[in-house]
Motif scaffolding. Structure first.
Motif, short mmCIF file in Angstrom:
data_model
loop_
_atom_site.label_atom_id
_atom_site.label_comp_id
_atom_site.label_asym_id
_atom_site.label_seq_id
_atom_site.Cartn_x
_atom_site.Cartn_y
_atom_site.Cartn_z
N LEU A 106 15.83 -7.02 -0.09
CA LEU A 106 14.48 -7.58 -0.05
C LEU A 106 13.44 -6.46 -0.19
CD1 LEU A 106 14.09 -10.63 0.39
CD2 LEU A 106 13.21 -10.06 2.68
N LEU A 107 13.60 -5.43 0.68
CA LEU A 107 12.69 -4.29 0.61
C LEU A 107 12.85 -3.57 -0.73
CD1 LEU A 107 12.97 -2.73 4.18
CD2 LEU A 107 11.01 -3.91 3.18
N GLY A 108 14.09 -3.52 -1.21
CA GLY A 108 14.38 -2.86 -2.48
C GLY A 108 13.64 -3.51 -3.63
N THR A 109 13.58 -4.84 -3.62
CA THR A 109 12.85 -5.54 -4.68
C THR A 109 11.38 -5.15 -4.68
OG1 THR A 109 14.37 -7.36 -4.23
CG2 THR A 109 12.54 -7.81 -5.72
N VAL A 110 10.81 -5.07 -3.48
CA VAL A 110 9.41 -4.64 -3.36
C VAL A 110 9.27 -3.22 -3.91
CG1 VAL A 110 7.56 -4.10 -1.75
CG2 VAL A 110 9.01 -6.11 -1.36
N PRO A 154 13.17 3.80 -4.71
CA PRO A 154 13.79 2.46 -4.76
C PRO A 154 15.31 2.49 -4.52
CG PRO A 154 12.82 3.05 -6.89
CD PRO A 154 12.37 4.06 -5.91
N ILE A 155 15.98 3.54 -5.02
CA ILE A 155 17.43 3.59 -4.79
C ILE A 155 17.72 3.83 -3.31
CG2 ILE A 155 19.56 4.84 -5.31
CD1 ILE A 155 18.62 5.29 -8.07
N ASP A 156 16.97 4.72 -2.68
CA ASP A 156 17.16 4.96 -1.25
C ASP A 156 17.01 3.67 -0.46
OD1 ASP A 156 17.72 7.60 -1.42
OD2 ASP A 156 15.74 8.33 -0.81
N VAL A 157 16.02 2.85 -0.84
CA VAL A 157 15.76 1.61 -0.11
C VAL A 157 16.88 0.60 -0.37
CG1 VAL A 157 14.16 -0.32 0.18
CG2 VAL A 157 13.27 1.99 -0.10
N VAL A 158 17.26 0.43 -1.64
CA VAL A 158 18.30 -0.56 -1.97
C VAL A 158 19.63 -0.18 -1.32
CG1 VAL A 158 19.70 -1.52 -3.84
CG2 VAL A 158 17.25 -1.31 -4.13
N ALA A 190 11.94 3.15 5.92
CA ALA A 190 11.84 2.46 4.64
C ALA A 190 10.40 2.05 4.38
CB ALA A 190 12.75 1.23 4.63
N LEU A 191 9.75 1.52 5.41
CA LEU A 191 8.35 1.12 5.24
C LEU A 191 7.47 2.32 4.91
CD1 LEU A 191 7.94 -1.54 8.06
CD2 LEU A 191 8.22 -1.90 5.60
N SER A 192 7.79 3.47 5.50
CA SER A 192 6.94 4.63 5.23
C SER A 192 7.12 5.13 3.79
CB SER A 192 7.17 5.73 6.26
OG SER A 192 8.07 6.69 5.78
N VAL A 193 8.37 5.12 3.25
CA VAL A 193 8.50 5.56 1.85
C VAL A 193 7.85 4.54 0.90
CG1 VAL A 193 10.55 7.00 2.17
CG2 VAL A 193 10.84 4.61 1.53
N ILE A 194 7.90 3.26 1.26
CA ILE A 194 7.22 2.25 0.46
C ILE A 194 5.71 2.47 0.53
CG2 ILE A 194 6.72 -0.23 0.30
CD1 ILE A 194 9.64 -0.75 0.96
#
Lengths: 267, 296
Positions: free
Chosen positions: B175-179, B249-253, B262-266
């Motif tokens: 979900l976060l990865g898609t964002v 994005p790869i780190d998150v997925v 995750a929120l901070s890298v986004i």
């Protein structure tokens, strides 16, 4: 003979003059070409910042491998790299003009757009080679000097043949020109790394179908007297010219088939 | 009831004009989003025409993925099982995911706008009643949406068969990865938008394009994970927006970063995106002011 080569000399001369006419543009493109080489070397550098050996090669040997592969590829790219523009010629119908002239189409195509900027990448490869050679422990003999020269030339010939094979495929693919990139640029990418890291089927693919391993990996093994991995003994490093001849045969046959298949786009 | 009380002592005429104003603003916002959606749909449709080119691109990405996955796995094996937080399985997964993102994130970029500036066609874009950056961004999102499966699927499928993929089993990283991927698509667009704008000032963009390609390919983690970089190169990379395009994005997925991390890298992605879009907007206006289009 001189008379027969004259048209090519004229074509080449006009190319060289036109490409160097705008000095600043040309220097920028030359630097861009060096930068592409730097980009590829960065990958090798970052890997060896983390590991001591990759395959059976240390950083110095990997740099030697990189240098041979890069010089060979950039020379091929310089002379025939632009034939991958052939889908544009096919779509626009400009190939018809080549067909009308009393010279072989492939020879015209090659001399029509030699890209001098690619010498930037050759220069980078030579620089890496100059640094890498003394760092490696090579038992020099006249045979090894010959091997280095022959391997580089044969490597360039192999890549050039791959470009021509790819261009020949375009007569059928046209829209799908990127398919062919897998073998030309993909082969160049694979040639910069020791083939021993690939699983056996992939190793066979990049040795005997797309002969990338013959460009730099096998000659490097032979230069450093390192026995090769299963299926790829180091003496194969001397067989670059044989491989180049074989693949040029395939390239010319498929090119001829391609030109015969071509029917023009009409007007 | 409460609302009735509240509006009790407001004169009738004022109330009507207030309602008119709010409905007008609301209509403008709805209209703007409808336009945006229409442009996204057009981008999607435009790219769906080139099926063979799409297949060819996916094939090439897959072949390169194969080479890259073996290089990664080879290096990890040589290092004794782990490099920069990746073992053989996660390292190979990284290589395949990076290949899958080439299409949607458009790593190799586009030069349409530069060409339009050079030929003067940009005058048409300026004459349209929609902001050019807004329109180009929407079209690019449509392109990304279309390429997502056809360009991303084949490398991942082959990766799953050849080396296996180490992906998280919970839904949250996806979900976060898609964002994060959507932000990467837009950030990549914003970067190439800036490069294209250089055509307002430079006659020949080829040199600049090559330099941008080299910088973005190395520093985004496209070639090799940013986590593998020696310290100096890592510092250079983290001062640029490029890691936001591939590494983040790869780190998150992959669930490499989770929760607040995750929120901070986004958040970092959002920051770069906003900064680049704004710079692009200002530079476009500056460029358009000095633009002279000949002819009639």
């Amino acid at each position: 003979m001189a008379e027969r080569l004259r048209p090519y000399r004229v074509l080449l001369g006009s190319q060289i003059r036109s490409q160097t006419a705008y000095r600043r543009s040309f220097v920028m493109e030359l630097l861009g070409s060096v930068a592409i080489g730097v980009l590829e070397f960065t990958e090798v550098y970052v890997i060896f910042a983390n590991v001591e050996f990759l395959g059976e090669l240390d950083f110095a040997a990997a740099a030697l491998l990189f240098a041979i592969a890069n010089i060979a590829f950039s020379l091929a790219d310089l002379v025939v790299g632009h034939v991958d523009r052939i889908p544009i010629y096919l779509r626009m119908g400009t190939l018809d003009a080549f067909l009308l002239r009393p010279l072989p189409v492939l020879a015209q195509l090659i001399t029509s757009d030699i890209s001098l900027r690619r010498l930037g990448r050759t220069a980078l490869g030579v620089a890496v080679l100059a640094v890498a050679l003394p760092l490696n422990d090579i038992a020099w003999s006249p045979a090894k000097v010959l091997l280095l020269v022959v391997a580089t030339a044969a490597g360039a010939a192999i890549f050039a043949a791959l470009f021509v094979c790819a261009a020949a495929l375009q007569f059928w693919l046209v829209e799908g020109s990127e398919f062919a990139n897998s073998f030309t640029y993909g082969g160049a990418y694979a040639s910069q790394y020791p083939a021993s890291i690939f699983a056996l089927p992939v190793r066979v693919l990049f040795a005997f179908v797309v002969p990338a391993a013959f460009v730099a990996y096998l000659p490097t093994l032979a230069l450093l007297d390192i026995p090769g991995p299963p299926g790829l003994p180091a003496w194969l490093g001397w067989c670059g010219p044989l491989m180049a001849t074989a693949i040029w045969g395939v390239a010319l046959l498929s090119w001829r088939a391609g030109v015969r298949h071509y029917t023009g786009t009409g007007s | 009831m409460c609302a009735a009380h509240h509006t009790l002592d407001v004169p009738d005429s004022a109330r009507r004009s207030f309602r008119r104003r709010t409905t007008a603003t609301a209509r403008r916002v709805v209209e703007r989003w409808r336009l945006f959606a229409a442009y996204v749909a057009m981008g999607f449709r435009r790219w769906s025409t080139y099926r063979l080119a799409m297949a060819a691109g996916a094939f090439t990405n897959t072949v390169f993925g194969l080479i890259k996955a073996y290089i990664t796995v080879g290096a990890i094996g040589a290092a004794g099982g782990a490099v920069g937080g990746y073992d053989a399985a996660t390292g190979a997964t990284y290589a395949w995911l990076a290949q899958a993102l080439i299409g949607p994130v458009n790593v190799f970029g586009w030069r349409d706008l530069a060409e339009r500036i050079r030929t003067g066609d940009v005058a048409v874009d300026l004459a349209r009643p929609i902001d050019p950056q807004f329109a180009f961004l929407a079209t690019d999102l449509g392109r990304a949406a279309y390429t997502f499966i056809p360009r991303g699927g084949p490398p991942l499928l082959v990766g799953a068969l050849v080396t296996g993929l180490a992906l998280p089993s919970s839904p949250l990283p996806y979900l976060l990865g898609t964002v994060s991927i959507a932000l990467a698509v837009m950030a990549s667009f914003a970067g190439w938008w800036l490069l294209n704008l250089a055509a307002f000032w430079l006659l020949d963009l080829r040199g600049a394009t090559t330099l941008y390609l080299v910088a973005s390919n190395v520093l985004s983690g496209m070639i090799i994970p940013v986590h593998w970089f020696p310290d100096w190169l890592w510092t250079v990379a983290s001062c640029t927006p490029f890691p936001s395009l591939i590494q983040t994005p790869i780190d998150v997925v992959m669930g490499h970063v989770t929760g607040t991390e995750a929120l901070s890298v986004i958040g970092v992605q959002c920051g770069w995106l906003a900064g680049m879009l704004l710079t692009g907007q200002l530079l476009f206006r500056a460029g358009a002011r000095r633009l002279v289009v000949q002819g009639g």
